[in-house]
Design an enzyme around this catalytic site. Structure first.
Site, short mmCIF file in Angstrom:
data_model
loop_
_atom_site.label_atom_id
_atom_site.label_comp_id
_atom_site.label_asym_id
_atom_site.label_seq_id
_atom_site.Cartn_x
_atom_site.Cartn_y
_atom_site.Cartn_z
N HIS A 65 0.77 -1.21 0.10
CA HIS A 65 -0.13 -0.05 -0.12
C HIS A 65 0.87 1.21 0.09
O HIS A 65 0.20 2.28 -0.18
CB HIS A 65 -0.80 -0.02 1.21
CG HIS A 65 -1.85 -1.00 1.08
ND1 HIS A 65 -3.40 -0.44 0.51
CD2 HIS A 65 -2.33 -2.16 1.42
CE1 HIS A 65 -4.26 -1.45 0.58
NE2 HIS A 65 -3.43 -2.40 1.24
N LYS B 155 -9.00 13.65 3.77
CA LYS B 155 -8.30 12.72 3.99
C LYS B 155 -7.36 12.68 4.99
O LYS B 155 -7.42 13.96 5.73
CB LYS B 155 -7.28 12.68 2.66
CG LYS B 155 -6.97 14.00 2.37
CD LYS B 155 -5.98 14.06 1.01
CE LYS B 155 -6.64 13.89 -0.48
NZ LYS B 155 -6.76 12.68 -1.04
N ARG B 156 -6.66 11.93 5.49
CA ARG B 156 -5.77 11.92 6.77
C ARG B 156 -4.67 13.25 6.43
O ARG B 156 -4.49 13.49 5.32
CB ARG B 156 -5.00 10.66 6.96
CG ARG B 156 -5.62 9.78 7.62
CD ARG B 156 -6.32 10.10 8.94
NE ARG B 156 -5.40 10.25 10.00
CZ ARG B 156 -5.02 9.37 10.89
NH1 ARG B 156 -6.02 8.32 10.95
NH2 ARG B 156 -3.94 9.51 11.63
N LYS C 64 0.30 14.37 1.23
CA LYS C 64 -1.06 14.90 0.72
C LYS C 64 -0.99 16.18 0.49
O LYS C 64 -1.99 16.57 -0.07
CB LYS C 64 -2.16 14.31 1.53
CG LYS C 64 -2.18 12.61 1.63
CD LYS C 64 -3.50 12.32 2.67
CE LYS C 64 -3.54 10.63 2.67
NZ LYS C 64 -4.11 10.06 1.67
N THR D 247 -8.45 6.77 -2.78
CA THR D 247 -10.03 6.05 -2.96
C THR D 247 -10.92 7.40 -2.98
O THR D 247 -11.80 7.46 -3.45
CB THR D 247 -10.32 5.03 -2.22
OG1 THR D 247 -10.23 5.55 -0.77
CG2 THR D 247 -9.62 3.82 -2.43
N LYS E 7 -14.33 8.56 -4.92
CA LYS E 7 -15.66 8.66 -4.42
C LYS E 7 -16.16 10.06 -4.85
O LYS E 7 -17.51 10.26 -5.08
CB LYS E 7 -15.87 8.83 -2.89
CG LYS E 7 -15.25 7.54 -1.95
CD LYS E 7 -14.97 7.77 -0.78
CE LYS E 7 -14.09 6.57 -0.12
NZ LYS E 7 -13.52 6.80 1.19
C1 LIG Z 1 -12.06 7.27 1.49
C2 LIG Z 1 -11.75 7.59 2.91
C3 LIG Z 1 -10.41 7.73 3.23
C4 LIG Z 1 -9.18 7.58 2.13
O1 LIG Z 1 -9.27 8.86 1.40
P1 LIG Z 1 -7.94 9.16 0.42
O2 LIG Z 1 -8.32 10.74 -0.27
O3 LIG Z 1 -8.03 8.25 -0.52
O4 LIG Z 1 -6.80 9.38 1.50
C5 LIG Z 1 -10.00 8.12 4.32
N1 LIG Z 1 -10.98 8.39 5.42
C6 LIG Z 1 -12.20 8.13 5.21
C7 LIG Z 1 -13.21 8.39 6.32
C8 LIG Z 1 -12.55 7.70 3.98
O5 LIG Z 1 -14.07 7.60 3.60
#
Ligand SMILES: *Cc1c(COP(=O)(O)O)cnc(C)c1O
Length: 816
Positions: A359, A551-552, A557, A659, A663
Site C-alpha cells: 500500500h 483525507k488524513r 497529501k 480512493t 468517491k
Molecule cells: C475514503 C476515505 C479515506 C481515504 O481517502 P484518500 O483521499 O484516498 O486518502 C479516508 N478516510 C475516510 C473516512 C474515507 O471514507
C-alpha cells in the site's frame, strides 16, 4: 431464489417487539437511540438468517474462500447500508412512519465503526461489500478494538483527541461466538530436543497465554444471496481471575493479568502510513493473526483432521499491507510443530495460500521489527524466520546471483546494522505467490523502485490491482437524489454494474439533464451548508464553489499546498477586492496522528487563517475556509455529494492510489490533481478536458531531487510565495503572537520541502485559475461534472475484487 423481502408490516411488528421486549422501552418518541437499536435488531434477524443459509451453502458446495487479514476496517455506520443491500430501505421508511419516525434521522443515531485510520481500512470495508455482492465466500479477520480511531475536536484551532466509545452499550450488529475462542501463547523460550534419529526438535514453552474471543459482524451483499462475516478478535485473560492471589488479599494483583490481556485489543494505533514500532502493536498483530490462522484451520477440520491437500486448494489468505505478515510464520510453525508436517511441504503450502498487497512506498511506513523484540515475544517464530531466510538466500538468491554478497544483504529478510531488524515486506514478497500494488503507477514503482531485484527473480509475481470503492455506500446510499435521477435514465442495476453509467455520457450536453443534475448538486450543497453552520458556526453560500480536501493529514497529501494557495487568494483579494473570481468555499476534513507535530501545526494554521478570512468583510464573502471536525466515514457521506471540486494534490509518486478521489468524482466533483496514484487512471477515463492536472510528474520529481532541490529558489523568485510565506511569520493571523504559524514555512525552507510544495505551487495556482474560469461557464462545468459521474465505472470495487479473483485468488461464486 431470493426469499420474499420484509414487508413494512412485518418490520413494524419486529421493531415493536424489540422495543418492548429486548429494550424494555415504553414508546418514548424522544428516545431515538431505542428506536434505532430496535430497527437494527429487527433488520439483523433477516441478516442472520441469510448468514446461516449462506454458510450452509458455502459448506455444501465446498467452494474456495478468501480470508482477508487486515488490522483495520473503516466500516462507518451499518444501518442504512444494510437496508439498501437487503433491498428493504423503502420498506423500513414506511415501517418507521408508523411510529412517526424518519428513517434518515434514525440512521444518524448509530456510531461509526471506526476500526481503521483511513484509505487502507476503508478499502477493506469496500472489498468485503463487493465480495458478498459478487457471492464469493470470504471472511474478513481483524481486531475487535475497544476504542477505534480517536474523536477529533478543536480547541482554539488546535486538535484535541478523545477516545472513541463506539460500543459503550454494545453494538446491535455484532454477535459474540465464545464457542470459537482461541488460546494464543506468547513469550517464553524454545527447548531443543535431539530425537532418536539425530534430528533436533524445537519445543516452544510460552510463558503467557491470552484468549481470543471472536465477534462476528455480518456483511450483507447488495442484491445477492450472500451474507459473509467480518470476524473481529477481542483479547481476554484465560482465567478471569487469579483466585490464589485474591484469597491472599492481593485484590489488585489478582486482576493484573486480566488487564494485561485486555490491553492487547484495547485501542487502534492512530498512525496512518507510519510505523511506530511499539511492542504492544507487534503483539496485537500476532494475536489477531494467530487467532485467524487457528480459525481458518478449524473450518477445515473434518472427522479425520485436516485434509491439507484440500486446504491449499480451498484457501486463499490475503495480507492487507505488511501488518498481518506474522501470519505467514504462524502458519509455517503450526504446520510443523502442531501437525508434524515436514518443512518443504509446509513451505510449499504457505507459498500457495498467501498473497500480499503493498500500500505504500513511503520508507517511514515500511514495517521493521527488531530481532530482539521478535526473540523475546516469539522465540520459536524467529527460529522459523531464520530458516525461511536461509533457504531463500542459499537456494533462490544464490542460484540467480551466485556468491553475490551484496545481493544477499539487499534481499535478506534480516537487515544487518547496529540493531538487527526484520523486514516484514521482504518476508511477504519471498512467501507470497502474488504481490500487488493498488494503482497502475504505484505497481510500476513497486517493481522499478521498491523491489527491482525481487521482480528480476520472479517476473510474474509483482502485479497490479487498481483500487475501487463500493457504489452502494458511495453513491446509492449517500446521494439519494442523484441516485434517483440516474435510475430514471439507466435501466440496468447501475449500483452493481457501474459501467452502465456510461450511458449518461450522451446526456452530458443535454440542457435539461444538466439543469436537473446541477439542481441536485445545489440541494446537496444547501444541506452541507447547514451541517457546516451547525458544526462550525460559519455560514457559507451554496452558490459558491465547494472545494473539498478530505483525507488524513499528511505532508505527502499536501494540505499545506492547498493552504498556501488559499493565502495567495486572500492576499490577492485584499489587494484587489474586485478581482474576478467566483466565490469559493474551501472545506477540509482531516485527522492528524496525535504524535505528528507538523500535521497538527498545519491544522492549527488552517483554522487560524479560516478565522481571519471568514470574518474579513473586505473580501465580500468571496472566500470562506472551514475545517470540519472529526472527519470519518459518516461525515464523508455528507460532504461528498455536495462537492464541486476534489483536491487530490499529493506529490507525484507518493499516493499509492487514493480512493477519496474516486468517491468524489463518482458524485460529480471535478478533480484538481497531480499525476499520481489513481488520479492518472481517473484522467484516462474522463479525458483531459474534464480534470485539472498540474504539477511535476513522477519522473520530474525524481529529476528535481537528483539535481539537488533548493526550495529557496522558489521562495525568492516567486514574489507571491515570498509574501505569503513571510506573512506566516507576522502576527496578522495570530494577533500579538508572531511566529505562531511559522512551522510550515520552516519545514518548506530550512526543512528542505521534502514533498516539493514550493516547486508545484505556481502550476497549482494556474490550474485553480483555469478551474475558476471553467466554473463561470455553467454549461461547460455541468458537462464536466456529469462526465465525471458517467465515466467512473472502472472504480467499482466489484471490478477490483474480480481482478483479485481472476489473477490471485481463483474463486468461484457461490450463489443459490
Ligand atoms: C475514503 C476515505 C479515506 C481515504 O481517502 P484518500 O483521499 O484516498 O486518502 C479516508 N478516510 C475516510 C473516512 C474515507 O471514507
Amino acid at each position: 431464489m431470493a426469499k420474499p423481502k420484509l414487508t413494512p408490516a412485518e418490520l413494524t411488528k419486529r421493531i415493536e417487539h424489540h422495543l418492548q421486549f429486548t429494550l424494555g422501552e415504553v414508546a418514548d418518541k424522544e428516545n431515538k437511540q431505542a428506536y434505532w437499536r430496535a430497527t437494527c435488531l429487527a433488520i439483523n434477524e433477516a441478516v442472520i438468517s441469510k448468514l446461516q443459509t449462506t454458510r450452509a451453502r458455502q459448506q455444501e458446495k465446498q467452494v474456495k474462500s478468501v480470508n482477508y487479514l487486515s488490522l483495520e476496517y473503516l466500516m462507518g455506520r451499518m444501518l442504512s447500508n444494510n437496508l439498501h443491500n437487503l433491498g428493504v430501505f423503502e420498506a423500513a421508511e414506511k415501517a418507521l412512519k408508523n411510529f412517526d419516525m424518519e428513517l434518515s434521522d434514525l440512521c444518524e443515531q448509530g456510531a461509526d465503526l471506526a476500526l481503521g485510520n483511513g484509505g487502507l481500512g476503508r478499502l477493506a470495508a469496500c472489498f468485503l461489500d463487493s465480495l458478498a455482492t459478487l457471492d464469493y465466500a470470504a471472511t474478513g479477520y481483524g481486531v475487535h478494538y475497544q476504542h477505534g480511531l480517536f474523536k477529533q475536536s478543536f480547541d482554539q484551532g488546535r486538535q484535541i483527541e478523545e477516545p472513541d466509545l463506539w460500543r459503550e452499550f454494545g453494538s446491535p450488529w455484532e454477535v459474540c461466538r465464545p464457542e470459537a475462542a482461541q488460546l494464543i501463547p506468547l513469550y517464553g523460550h524454545v527447548e531443543h530436543q535431539t530425537q532418536a534419529d539425530g534430528s533436533v526438535k524445537s519445543i516452544w514453552h510460552p510463558s503467557v497465554t491470552f484468549k481470543g474471543v471472536p465477534w462476528d459482524v455480518p456483511i450483507v451483499g447488495y442484491n445477492s444471496d450472500t451474507v459473509n462475516v467480518l470476524r473481529l478478535w477481542e483479547s481476554r485473560a484465560v482465567d478471569a481471575f487469579n483466585w490464589d492471589l485474591f484469597n491472599n488479599g492481593d485484590y489488585l494483583q489478582a486482576h493484573k493479568t486480566n488487564v494485561q490481556a485486555e490491553t492487547v485489543s484495547k485501542v487502534l494505533y492512530p498512525n496512518d502510513e507510519h510505523d511506530a514500532g511499539k511492542e504492544l502493536r507487534f503483539i496485537q498483530q500476532y494475536f489477531f493473526c494467530a487467532c485467524s490462522i487457528k480459525d481458518i484451520i478449524a473450518r477445515h477440520q473434518g472427522l479425520n483432521g485436516v485434509d491439507w491437500a484440500a486446504f491449499a486448494n480451498d484457501t486463499a489468505i490475503q495480507l492487507n499491507d505488511t501488518h498481518p505478515t506474522i501470519a505467514i510464520v504462524e502458519l509455517q510453525r503450526t504446520l510443523i510443530d502442531d501437525y508434524g508436517m515436514n518443512w518443504n511441504d509446509a513451505w510449499a503450502l504457505c507459498r500457495k495460500v498467501f498473497a500480499y498487497t503493498n500500500h505504500t512506498l513511503l520508507p517511514e511506513a515500511l514495517e521493521k521489527w527488531s530481532v530482539k523484540l521478535f526473540e523475546r515475544v516469539l522465540p520459536r517464530h524467529l527460529e522459523i524466520l531464520y530458516h525461511i531466510n536461509e533457504e531463500f538466500l542459499n537456494n533462490e538468491v544464490n542460484a540467480k546471483w551466485p556468491h553475490d554478497f551484496q545481493m544477499r544483504a539487499k534481499l535478506s529478510i534480516i537487515e544487518e546494522g547496529a540493531e538487527r531488524m526484520v523486514r516484514m515486506a521482504h518476508l511477504c514478497v519471498v512467501t507470497a505467490h502474488k504481490v500487488n500494488g493498488v494503482a497502475e503507477i504505484h505497481s510500476k514503482l513497486v517493481k522499478s523502485d521498491l523491489f527491482p531485484e525481487f521482480d528480476a527473480l520472479w517476473p510474474e509475481k509483482l502485479t497490479n490491482v487498481t483500487n475501487g470503492i463500493t457504489p452502494r455506500r458511495w453513491l446509492k446510499a449517500c446521494n439519494p437524489e442523484l441516485s434517483k435521477l440516474i435510475s430514471k435514465h439507466v435501466k440496468k442495476d447501475w449500483a452493481k454494474d457501474l459501467d452502465s453509467l456510461k450511458s449518461l455520457e450522451k446526456l452530458a450536453d443535454d440542457a435539461k439533464f444538466q439543469k436537473e443534475f446541477m439542481a441536485i448538486k445545489r440541494n446537496n450543497k444547501v444541506k452541507l451548508a447547514e451541517e457546516i453552520e451547525s458544526l462550525t458556526g460559519v455560514k457559507v453560500s451554496p452558490d459558491a464553489i465547494f472545494d473539498i480536501q478530505i483525507k488524513r493529514l499528511h505532508e505527502y497529501k499536501r494540505q499545506h499546498l492547498n493552504f498556501l494557495h488559499i493565502l495567495a487568494l486572500y492576499h490577492r483579494l485584499l489587494e484587489n477586492p474586485d478581482m474576478e473570481m467566483h466565490p469559493r468555499v474551501f472545506i477540509f476534513g482531516a485527522k492528524a496522528a496525535p504524535g505528528y507535530h507538523l500535521a497538527k501545526e498545519i491544522i492549527f494554521a488552517i483554522n487560524k487563517v479560516a478565522d481571519k478570512v471568514n470574518n474579513d468583510v473586505r473580501i465580500k464573502d468571496k472566500l470562506k475556509v472551514v475545517f470540519l471536525p472529526n472527519y470519518r466515514v459518516s461525515l464523508a457521506e455528507k460532504i461528498i455529494p455536495a462537492a464541486d471540486v476534489s483536491e487530490q494534490i499529493s506529490t507525484a509518486g507518493k499516493e499509492a492510489s487514493g480512493t477519496g478521489n474516486m468517491k468524489l468524482a463518482l458524485n460529480g466533483a471535478v478533480t484538481i490533481g497531480t499525476l499520481d496514484g489513481a488520479n492518472i487512471e481517473i484522467a484516462e477515463e474522463v479525458g483531459d478536458d474534464n480534470i485539472f492536472i498540474f504539477g511535476n510528474t513522477v519522473d520530474q520529481v525524481k529529476a528535481i531531487k537528483a539535481s539537488g532541490y533548493n526550495p529557496y529558489d522558489f521562495y525568492e523568485t516567486n514574489k507571491e510565495l515570498t509574501k505569503i510565506l513571510d506573512w506566516l511569520d507576522s502576527d496578522f493571523f495570530t494577533p500579538g503572537q508572531p511566529y505562531e504559524l511559522s512551522a510550515i514555512k520552516h519545514s518548506l525552507l530550512d526543512g528542505g520541502d521534502p514533498y516539493l510544495v514550493l516547486a508545484d505551487f505556481q502550476s497549482y495556482s494556474d490550474a485553480h485559475h483555469a478551474l475558476d474560469v471553467a466554473y463561470r461557464e455553467p454549461a461547460r462545468w455541468a458537462k464536466m461534472a456529469i462526465l465525471n459521474t458517467a465515466l467512473m465505472g472502472k472504480f467499482n470495487s466489484d471490478r477490483s475484487i474480480q481482478d483479485y479473483v481472476n489473477n490471485i485468488w481463483q474463486l468461484t461464486p457461490c450463489a443459490e
